[in-house]
Write a protein that holds these residues in place. Structure first.
Motif: not given
Length: 202
Positions: A173-181
């Motif tokens: 697996f690979r993980i990335r963050v998605e930020l909504t401000t």
């Protein structure tokens, strides 16, 4: 004031990673003497240059002080070289807004617990939260066999499961963050390196 004989710093760039930002530039070469550098800043709200914590320094980088940690501020920096009483021209950066211009790194994977049909994954976000942040983890995973299609899952929890897996099978697996401000800016982070774990037997 400025002298045509002392060149201005080159390659003046703001680097920003997980909202930690600094200004870097190439050293100015002279035949003799020690070149020092001074950095100023101004914000979009006040069109006035102020000293940063980098006045007559020998280093070719300058970290943003805490007073400039506001993510939504528009910030412009400038740097010049100084040699004795002689100074170079100032070199200005493009306007910088951390909320738009920072690079978000991958989350830290703390632990992975395997069962016969799932992986239980614990992660830590790559930076501290601010009020109004919404953070999601985009997880892609696949069987570590050739030409296997990737599957995706999304979660806002720091502890989550990848389920419905086959037993005694290696999954990556690979993980990335998605930020909504708070102001509806969306930033997609860098993916983590692949990590692989084998499910157990039931």
């Amino acid at each position: 004031e400025s002298s045509p004989h002392l060149p201005a710093p080159n390659n003046v760039t703001i680097y920003s990673y997980n909202f930690r930002s600094l200004l870097r530039w190439s050293p100015v070469k002279v035949d003799r003497g020690l070149v020092l550098y001074t950095v100023h800043f101004k914000t979009g709200a006040f069109n006035k240059w102020d000293e940063m914590n980098c006045t007559r320094i020998t280093q070719t980088e300058c970290s943003f002080p805490w007073s400039l940690k506001q993510r939504r501020w528009t910030i412009v920096l400038r740097v010049r070289a100084e040699l004795g009483q002689v100074t170079s021209d100032w070199v200005e950066t493009d306007p910088f807004v951390a909320e738009r211009n920072t690079t978000i790194g991958p989350p830290k994977v703390n632990s992975v617990n395997t069962s016969f049909n799932s992986l239980l994954i614990s992660v830590t976000p790559p930076f501290g939260f601010e009020v109004g942040d919404f953070l999601e983890y985009n997880v892609s995973y696949w069987e570590n066999a050739t030409s296997t299609a990737k599957k995706e899952t999304r979660t806002s929890n720091t502890l989550f499961k990848i389920e419905n897996l086959k037993e005694l099978t290696l999954y990556c697996f690979r993980i990335r963050v998605e930020l909504t401000t708070y102001s509806d800016v969306r930033l997609l982070g860098l993916e983590s390196a692949p990590e692989c774990h084998r499910t157990t037997i039931s």
